[in-house]
Design an enzyme around this catalytic site. Structure first.
Site, short mmCIF file in Angstrom:
data_model
loop_
_atom_site.label_atom_id
_atom_site.label_comp_id
_atom_site.label_asym_id
_atom_site.label_seq_id
_atom_site.Cartn_x
_atom_site.Cartn_y
_atom_site.Cartn_z
CB SER A 63 -0.92 -0.01 1.22
OG SER A 63 -1.63 1.20 1.33
N GLY A 88 4.00 4.41 15.55
CA GLY A 88 4.01 4.15 14.11
C GLY A 88 5.05 3.14 13.67
CD GLU A 89 8.64 -1.11 16.30
OE1 GLU A 89 9.70 -1.74 16.15
OE2 GLU A 89 8.15 -0.86 17.40
NE ARG A 91 1.47 4.56 11.22
CZ ARG A 91 1.26 5.53 12.10
NH1 ARG A 91 1.32 6.79 11.71
NH2 ARG A 91 1.02 5.25 13.34
#
Length: 299
Positions: A63, A88-89, A91
């Site tokens: 994505s 946000g690990e 991501r």
């Protein structure tokens, strides 16, 4: 709580942890995220998650390759031009898999304590944590930040009874905790097994539940049998047969919610509810459930 109300409650969790004043980085960029090289971001030392689904990481990486990172990660500045990840690990890991060189990030000026609390609360608001990861995260909020169950519920947008039930999972023997973490036992199975009084009983029962692939309802019946070994064969069934079906269902529902032995004695609409508990954590779970009128309906 309606769906929009719940989303607002979840959003409040992290907002309450962020300092009201803008950071220096935010002031320099007008509040916009910075594009920070992935190689300058250190992993989060306060991360409470222990597992990341590799297939879901690959999906997120695909994505990100197609559309980029939609939601910026949150970091704090370190000396030497480096940054430490706060939230946000997934991501960050997926961006590395996607071959990205930079990632959008919001820089916050926070202490190590604030960063740790933000990490734990953000994790607890996710839907894909396994039950043991949630239990350990709540325990850390309790131990490191001296939060009450009510405070943890407010910060994470959860019900207080739910917080109490997750904390009780830490009473499971270590081997059984591993089975829950691996998905061999569900949260419902684990909560039912906690009605047994000793670690040895729990471990033995859990192994049989796994071996026979018992459902949660079958586990409830099995545990009740273990807790009433003096009952003659068929005695429990006869008692249940004589009990009003609505009363019997209410009794089972309470046992599923509390993970404790419950007995309802009813005579023509009058009677008593008997709840057995074996420690302060069990008592806290009872009080949390009684303080929340919606906990049974949501089960």
């Amino acid at each position: 709580m309606t769906a929009p109300d719940k989303r607002r409650a979840l959003g409040k969790g992290l907002e309450t942890l962020l300092p009201p004043r803008p950071s220096a980085a935010a002031a320099e960029t007008g509040g916009r995220p910075l594009e920070i090289p992935l190689g300058q971001i250190d992993r989060n030392p306060f991360q409470t998650r222990t597992t990341f689904d590799e297939s879901k990481l690959n999906e997120l990486a695909a994505s990100i390759t197609a559309t980029g990172v939609v939601q910026p990660i949150v970091v704090k500045a370190l000396n030497g031009g480096r940054y430490q990840l706060i939230t946000g690990e997934r991501r960050l890991l997926a961006s590395k898999k996607a071959g990205k060189e930079t990632i959008p990030a919001i820089v916050r000026t926070v202490s190590d304590e604030q960063a740790m609390e933000m990490t734990i609360v953000e994790n607890l608001q996710r839907a894909d944590l396994n039950p043991m990861e949630q239990a350990r995260a709540y325990h850390r909020l309790s131990q490191d930040f001296h939060m009450t169950q009510e405070q943890m519920a407010i910060r994470t947008g959860k019900e207080r009874a739910s917080v109490a039930n997750f904390l009780r999972l830490l009473r499971l023997p270590e081997l059984i905790q591993q089975k829950v973490e691996a998905g061999d036992l569900s949260f419902g199975h684990a909560r039912t097994l906690l009605a047994l009084s000793t670690p040895e009983q729990i471990a033995s029962a859990a192994q049989k539940v796994i071996a026979l692939s018992m459902s949660v309802r079958q586990t409830e019946s099995y545990v009740q049998g273990l807790m009433n070994p003096e009952s003659k064969p068929g005695k429990i069934e006869k008692i249940e047969a004589a009990q009003d079906p609505n009363v019997h269902e209410a009794q089972n529902q309470l046992q599923r919610v509390l993970g404790l032995k419950v007995r309802i004695e009813d005579k023509k609409g009058k009677g008593k509810v008997i709840i057995e508990y074996s420690g302060l954590e069990d008592f806290d779970a009872i009080m949390a459930a009684l303080g929340d009128r919606n906990v049974i309906e949501e089960e």
